[in-house]
Write a protein that holds these residues in place. Structure first.
Motif, PDB file in Angstrom:
ATOM      1  N   VAL A  40       0.858  -1.191   0.000  1.00  0.00           N
ATOM      2  CA  VAL A  40       0.000   0.000   0.000  1.00  0.00           C
ATOM      3  C   VAL A  40       0.893   1.240   0.000  1.00  0.00           C
ATOM      4  O   VAL A  40       1.663   1.464   0.939  1.00  0.00           O
ATOM      5  CB  VAL A  40      -0.959   0.004   1.204  1.00  0.00           C
ATOM      6  CG1 VAL A  40      -1.878   1.228   1.146  1.00  0.00           C
ATOM      7  CG2 VAL A  40      -1.796  -1.275   1.227  1.00  0.00           C
ATOM      8  N   ASN A 209      -5.180  -5.984   6.416  1.00  0.00           N
ATOM      9  CA  ASN A 209      -4.278  -4.822   6.369  1.00  0.00           C
ATOM     10  C   ASN A 209      -3.070  -5.184   7.250  1.00  0.00           C
ATOM     11  O   ASN A 209      -2.917  -6.341   7.643  1.00  0.00           O
ATOM     12  CB  ASN A 209      -5.017  -3.572   6.882  1.00  0.00           C
ATOM     13  CG  ASN A 209      -5.644  -3.800   8.261  1.00  0.00           C
ATOM     14  OD1 ASN A 209      -5.559  -4.877   8.843  1.00  0.00           O
ATOM     15  ND2 ASN A 209      -6.292  -2.784   8.787  1.00  0.00           N
ATOM     16  N   SER A 210      -2.243  -4.203   7.595  1.00  0.00           N
ATOM     17  CA  SER A 210      -1.054  -4.526   8.408  1.00  0.00           C
ATOM     18  C   SER A 210      -1.439  -5.203   9.708  1.00  0.00           C
ATOM     19  O   SER A 210      -0.833  -6.200  10.113  1.00  0.00           O
ATOM     20  CB  SER A 210      -0.251  -3.258   8.729  1.00  0.00           C
ATOM     21  OG  SER A 210       0.254  -2.708   7.553  1.00  0.00           O
ATOM     22  N   GLY A 227       0.380  -1.989   4.568  1.00  0.00           N
ATOM     23  CA  GLY A 227       0.600  -0.544   4.552  1.00  0.00           C
ATOM     24  C   GLY A 227       1.659  -0.165   5.558  1.00  0.00           C
ATOM     25  O   GLY A 227       2.855  -0.397   5.340  1.00  0.00           O
TER      26      GLY A 227
HETATM   27  C1  LIG Z   1      -4.864   2.251   3.907  1.00  0.00           C
HETATM   28  C2  LIG Z   1      -5.452   0.938   3.645  1.00  0.00           C
HETATM   29  C3  LIG Z   1      -4.730  -0.238   3.863  1.00  0.00           C
HETATM   30  C4  LIG Z   1      -3.400  -0.255   4.563  1.00  0.00           C
HETATM   31  O1  LIG Z   1      -3.607  -0.104   5.949  1.00  0.00           O
HETATM   32  P1  LIG Z   1      -2.408  -0.250   6.984  1.00  0.00           P
HETATM   33  O2  LIG Z   1      -3.032  -0.146   8.322  1.00  0.00           O
HETATM   34  O3  LIG Z   1      -1.474   0.890   6.724  1.00  0.00           O
HETATM   35  O4  LIG Z   1      -1.770  -1.559   6.708  1.00  0.00           O
HETATM   36  C5  LIG Z   1      -5.280  -1.444   3.451  1.00  0.00           C
HETATM   37  N1  LIG Z   1      -6.507  -1.472   2.886  1.00  0.00           N
HETATM   38  C6  LIG Z   1      -7.253  -0.366   2.693  1.00  0.00           C
HETATM   39  C7  LIG Z   1      -8.606  -0.484   2.079  1.00  0.00           C
HETATM   40  C8  LIG Z   1      -6.766   0.877   3.079  1.00  0.00           C
HETATM   41  O5  LIG Z   1      -7.514   1.969   2.904  1.00  0.00           O
END
Ligand SMILES: *Cc1c(COP(=O)(O)O)cnc(C)c1O
Length: 376
Positions: A40, A209-210, A227
């Motif tokens: 990301v 996500n992370s 991310g």
């Molecule tokens: C920003 C975002 C991520 C990354 O999130 P992190 O907490 O930084 O890993 C993943 N998926 C979506 C839909 C996002 O908006």
């Protein structure tokens, strides 16, 4: 970097390619085998420089994710070649340029599907898209229920669309209690099954996500989206530190001036700091004009010759002053570490975030164009 070259720079952010690679490898090692990773890189790669980050992490990722059409197109202009997914809705008049550049939009309304389809038909190119599914965050996505299934059937029926992927997003995966996250994952799984019963089978489902990656929640689909962890920062301090991450970004400057300030004198705008005794004071040429928070006035610290030096008075747009009374070696040209390690001391992003009242993610994003990024 050579002393001389460093001194030419008022301020710079150093980004460790090795740390970025380490973080990708550490996450990959913790994931079930065969799971793809997406990097990301929205908001200019969380302030790290999106295109450069894409190049460094290319060996580890199948996709890049951004938030806006402009971000995706800019990466293409800079020669970034892998599939790019835009995680947020985009204005319909962007679709033709996205299709031509192999950029996947997130789709979750019939209007979006209709515009994407019209553009695809006009170009004669099948348009891959990812279906955004709302499993509880209430930000974007179609609902993970029967109404959502019906809508997905309509969306996927538009001509020249390729139902490549489907995703949802966690909103509380960085907490100790993962009940909400489990409920979200279960909803997504059920929705996926309901679509499959209608013959709709996207090739790439992705959820984590992370926080999900680090907690191993939502990591048993086809792909995960890394991310903040890619940049070596934990999504929250209370996160299980299951994977050892290395922060990639550090922030550096150089002392421009050192002087004695007699007792009773004020320092910086507003005279909010008055020296109770004589002080040795160094000037650091960084300020809120660089994205360094003014809220660190009289609170923040920097490292000079491996020692912590407190900010005296207000942070100005381009400069601030620190106490070097205990740092005899401090002189014009002395390196200043605003974020990162010097000797045995370290200023973490968490510390800066806490003292400035900013969220760690936000701190990164706020470092602006005036701060050159140096990759090493
Ligand atoms: C920003 C975002 C991520 C990354 O999130 P992190 O907490 O930084 O890993 C993943 N998926 C979506 C839909 C996002 O908006």
């Amino acid at each position: 970097m050579q002393q001389e070259e460093r001194e030419k720079r008022r301020v710079y952010a150093k980004i460790s390619k090795a740390a970025l690679c380490h973080n990708m490898e550490a996450m990959q090692a913790s994931l079930p085998a065969g799971i793809k990773m997406a990097g990301v890189v929205k908001a200019d790669g969380y302030g790290h420089g999106a295109a450069s980050v894409c190049e460094v992490i290319a060996p580890y990722v199948a996709f890049y994710c951004v938030a806006a059409a402009e971000e995706a197109l800019e990466l293409r202009e800079k020669g970034i070649e892998k599939p790019i997914l835009i995680l947020g809705p985009v204005p319909g008049d962007n679709y033709a340029s996205l299709i031509r550049a192999g950029i996947r939009p997130s789709i979750f309304t019939e209007e979006q599907a209709a515009s994407l389809s019209t553009a695809a038909v006009a170009l004669g190119i099948r348009a891959p898209f990812h279906l955004a599914v709302d499993t509880g965050m209430n930000r974007i996505g179609l609902r993970a229920d029967e109404t959502g299934v019906a809508l997905a059937e309509k969306i996927t029926a538009y001509p020249m669309l390729d139902f490549e992927g489907m995703f949802t997003h966690f909103y509380r995966a960085d907490e100790w209690d993962l009940e909400t996250t489990e409920r979200q994952t279960a909803r997504f799984r059920n929705f996926k099954t309901a679509l499959a019963e209608k013959g709709l089978k996207p090739r790439i489902c992705h959820v984590a996500n992370s926080a999900g990656i680090l907690n191993l929640h939502g990591t048993d689909f086809d792909m995960v989206r890394a991310g903040i962890a890619l940049y070596g920062i934990y999504p929250a301090e209370e996160m299980a530190h299951t994977v050892r991450l290395k922060p990639a970004l550090s922030l550096h400057s150089t002392v421009t001036y050192v002087k004695e300030v007699p007792a009773g004198e004020a320092i910086s705008y507003g005279g909010t700091y008055v020296a109770a005794s004589a002080k040795r004071v160094a000037t650091v040429p960084v300020g809120y004009g660089d994205g360094y928070p003014r809220s660190l006035s009289n609170k923040g610290e920097v490292l000079i010759h491996g020692k912590r030096c407190r900010i005296l008075g207000r942070v100005c747009m381009d400069q601030f002053m620190v106490d070097v009374s205990e740092v005899r070696e401090a002189a014009p040209g002395s390196p200043v570490t605003l974020l990162g390690a010097d000797g045995n001391e370290r200023i973490t992003l968490e510390e800066l975030a806490e003292k400035s009242g900013r969220f760690p993610y936000e701190f990164m994003c706020c470092l602006n164009r005036r701060v050159p990024r140096i990759y090493c």
